[in-house]
Design a protein around this motif. Structure first.
Motif, PDB file in Angstrom:
ATOM      1  N   VAL A   1       0.843  -1.191   0.000  1.00  0.00           N
ATOM      2  CA  VAL A   1       0.000   0.000   0.000  1.00  0.00           C
ATOM      3  C   VAL A   1       0.880   1.244   0.000  1.00  0.00           C
ATOM      4  CG1 VAL A   1      -1.880  -1.165   1.175  1.00  0.00           C
ATOM      5  CG2 VAL A   1      -0.138   0.013   2.515  1.00  0.00           C
TER       6      VAL A   1
ATOM      7  N   ALA B   1      -3.714   3.768  -4.887  1.00  0.00           N
ATOM      8  CA  ALA B   1      -3.583   3.382  -3.482  1.00  0.00           C
ATOM      9  C   ALA B   1      -2.554   2.299  -3.241  1.00  0.00           C
ATOM     10  CB  ALA B   1      -4.941   2.929  -2.946  1.00  0.00           C
ATOM     11  N   THR B   2      -2.242   1.474  -4.255  1.00  0.00           N
ATOM     12  CA  THR B   2      -1.304   0.375  -4.069  1.00  0.00           C
ATOM     13  C   THR B   2      -0.332   0.313  -5.241  1.00  0.00           C
ATOM     14  OG1 THR B   2      -2.525  -1.365  -5.261  1.00  0.00           O
ATOM     15  CG2 THR B   2      -3.184  -0.919  -2.976  1.00  0.00           C
TER      16      THR B   2
END
Length: 231
Positions: free
Chosen positions: A95, A139-140
């Protein structure tokens, strides 16, 4: 030279009475200071002395032997959570830490992180100016989108650069405030010479050959500032 920097933790309020005070924001300087800060090696991390072959407490430190013409800084935003492995399931993608890290567009000074033997000659000094950065949107590490911010035009004390935001086939002119607000992932800096010959750059090798070496007392390739006790 490439530097991969962990994100420095946010600074807590100085006293309990200031619990409501906001923490100091992250900055590129704080990340550099944490990266180059001396580290005490004790307990299981003790260094084995090459002379007496016994573990010794010591201090490990890093410093730069050269200032390169081009500096690439990688902010380590992606963190492995290990949640999937811990539960016996599929490992999840790292993440991203979404904190904003402030960074200078000009006058980045790396001289505090130079080895003592690498100080510039009298009358010469070097700073870095940002010439480009890459931003990750998402987000990742398994998904998202990358865009670039690129500066063109005069540099090293000349007129201000014109900045552009490049997003696939779309190129948009932007101001410096927009650049400073980007969530940087990779930062590209070029070296400028200041002082008696202000306005030059480091392409003549005056700031080193482009290599940067760090070292530790107790056996690194560079230089450290202390070591373990001789046994």
């Amino acid at each position: 030279m490439d530097l991969s920097l962990p994100l420095a933790p946010l600074s807590p309020p100085p006293t309990a009475a200031d619990d409501d005070a906001p923490a100091e924001p992250l900055s590129l300087l704080s990340c550099l200071q944490m990266f180059f800060a001396p580290e005490e090696l004790q307990g299981e991390e003790r260094y084995t002395c090459e002379r007496c072959r016994t573990p010794q407490n010591c201090r490990k430190s890093l410093c730069l032997l050269h200032l390169p013409p081009l500096l690439v800084i990688h902010l380590l935003r992606f963190r492995d959570t290990d949640q999937g492995a811990a539960s016996g399931g599929q490992r999840q993608a790292p993440v991203k830490a979404a904190e904003h890290v402030s960074f200078p567009l000009a006058s980045l000074d790396l001289s505090p992180f130079l080895c003592d033997s690498a100080a510039p000659a009298p009358g010469r000094a070097y700073v870095y100016e940002l010439c480009a950065l890459i931003e990750h949107h998402g987000a990742t590490a398994a998904s998202g989108h990358y865009t670039a911010w690129v500066g063109t035009g005069a540099r090293c004390g000349g007129a201000a650069q014109q900045w552009y935001h490049v997003d696939d086939g779309r190129v948009e002119a932007v101001d410096e405030a927009a650049v400073a607000g980007a969530q940087a992932y990779l930062l590209f800096y070029s070296c400028c010479e200041i002082g008696e010959s202000r306005g030059g750059d480091c392409s003549d090798g005056g700031a080193g050959d482009g290599d940067g070496d760090g070292g530790s007392d107790g056996g690194g390739d560079g230089a450290g500032d202390g070591g373990g006790d001789d046994g």
